[in-house]
Design a protein around this motif. Structure first.
Motif, PDB file in Angstrom:
ATOM      1  N   VAL A  16       0.825  -1.205   0.000  1.00 23.28           N
ATOM      2  CA  VAL A  16       0.000   0.000   0.000  1.00 23.28           C
ATOM      3  C   VAL A  16       0.861   1.257   0.000  1.00 23.28           C
ATOM      4  O   VAL A  16       0.605   2.203  -0.736  1.00 23.28           O
ATOM      5  N   SER A  17       1.915   1.276   0.783  1.00 25.30           N
ATOM      6  CA  SER A  17       2.731   2.484   0.891  1.00 25.30           C
ATOM      7  C   SER A  17       3.530   2.772  -0.367  1.00 25.30           C
ATOM      8  O   SER A  17       3.828   3.917  -0.673  1.00 25.30           O
ATOM      9  N   HIS A  58       1.406   6.435  -6.305  1.00 26.17           N
ATOM     10  CA  HIS A  58       1.082   6.788  -4.917  1.00 26.17           C
ATOM     11  C   HIS A  58      -0.442   6.822  -4.751  1.00 26.17           C
ATOM     12  O   HIS A  58      -1.056   7.886  -4.661  1.00 26.17           O
ATOM     13  N   HIS A  59      -1.022   5.645  -4.697  1.00 22.02           N
ATOM     14  CA  HIS A  59      -2.478   5.538  -4.675  1.00 22.02           C
ATOM     15  C   HIS A  59      -3.112   6.123  -3.423  1.00 22.02           C
ATOM     16  O   HIS A  59      -4.174   6.741  -3.500  1.00 22.02           O
ATOM     17  N   SER A  60      -2.477   5.955  -2.287  1.00 29.63           N
ATOM     18  CA  SER A  60      -3.029   6.517  -1.045  1.00 29.63           C
ATOM     19  C   SER A  60      -3.085   8.042  -1.118  1.00 29.63           C
ATOM     20  O   SER A  60      -4.053   8.656  -0.672  1.00 29.63           O
ATOM     21  N   GLU A  61      -2.054   8.629  -1.685  1.00 31.68           N
ATOM     22  CA  GLU A  61      -2.017  10.087  -1.848  1.00 31.68           C
ATOM     23  C   GLU A  61      -3.117  10.552  -2.806  1.00 31.68           C
ATOM     24  O   GLU A  61      -3.803  11.546  -2.546  1.00 31.68           O
ATOM     25  N   LEU A  63      -5.914   9.051  -3.375  1.00 35.79           N
ATOM     26  CA  LEU A  63      -7.194   8.922  -2.662  1.00 35.79           C
ATOM     27  C   LEU A  63      -7.425  10.096  -1.716  1.00 35.79           C
ATOM     28  O   LEU A  63      -8.560  10.564  -1.577  1.00 35.79           O
ATOM     29  N   THR A  87     -12.144   6.726  -7.595  1.00 32.38           N
ATOM     30  CA  THR A  87     -11.844   6.204  -6.260  1.00 32.38           C
ATOM     31  C   THR A  87     -12.058   4.698  -6.213  1.00 32.38           C
ATOM     32  O   THR A  87     -11.222   3.958  -5.688  1.00 32.38           O
ATOM     33  N   LEU A  91      -9.232   1.827  -5.359  1.00 33.90           N
ATOM     34  CA  LEU A  91      -9.416   0.863  -4.269  1.00 33.90           C
ATOM     35  C   LEU A  91      -9.376  -0.570  -4.784  1.00 33.90           C
ATOM     36  O   LEU A  91      -8.783  -1.449  -4.147  1.00 33.90           O
ATOM     37  N   MET A  94      -5.747  -1.429  -5.517  1.00 35.10           N
ATOM     38  CA  MET A  94      -5.015  -1.651  -4.273  1.00 35.10           C
ATOM     39  C   MET A  94      -5.361  -3.010  -3.672  1.00 35.10           C
ATOM     40  O   MET A  94      -4.487  -3.726  -3.188  1.00 35.10           O
TER      41      MET A  94
END
Length: 112
Positions: A16-17, A58-61, A63, A87, A91, A94
């Protein structure tokens, strides 16, 4: 068994990171960019930042930027739908990458 959970947690956090991939990963950002062409500058900036984050993996960023945009009260129905769709794609990607990492971990543990 604790070792397995610990190892799985590390792989999950790493996957994830790191964004799970270095490419957009099949996430189509064109509708996102198009639906916000006439938006106010701060929103357009957030859209561009989300796209850049996706390009870097950077998927978390990405999101976080999309969540910020979704919380804006002045989005059109089309813009809301595009943000939700993008979104959902992120998800799903990920989850797929996390599942793949978990399967690789299980296979490597079975070999030992």
């Amino acid at each position: 068994m604790k070792c397995l959970h610990w190892l799985f947690s590390i792989i999950l956090i790493f996957a994830v990171s790191t964004g799970c991939a270095k490419k957009k990963g099949g996430i189509d950002v064109a509708p996102l960019q198009k639906s916000f062409e006439s938006a106010e500058t701060p929103i357009k900036t957030d859209i561009q930042n989300a796209v850049i984050a996706l390009e870097k993996g950077h998927h978390s960023e990405a999101l976080a930027y999309l969540n910020k945009i979704a919380s804006k009260a002045k989005l059109t129905a089309e813009q809301q739908a595009v943000v939700k769709s993008t979104t959902d794609q992120i998800l799903a990607l990920m989850k797929q990458k996390t599942d793949e990492a978990a399967q690789r971990l299980q296979k490597s543990l079975q070999k030992k």
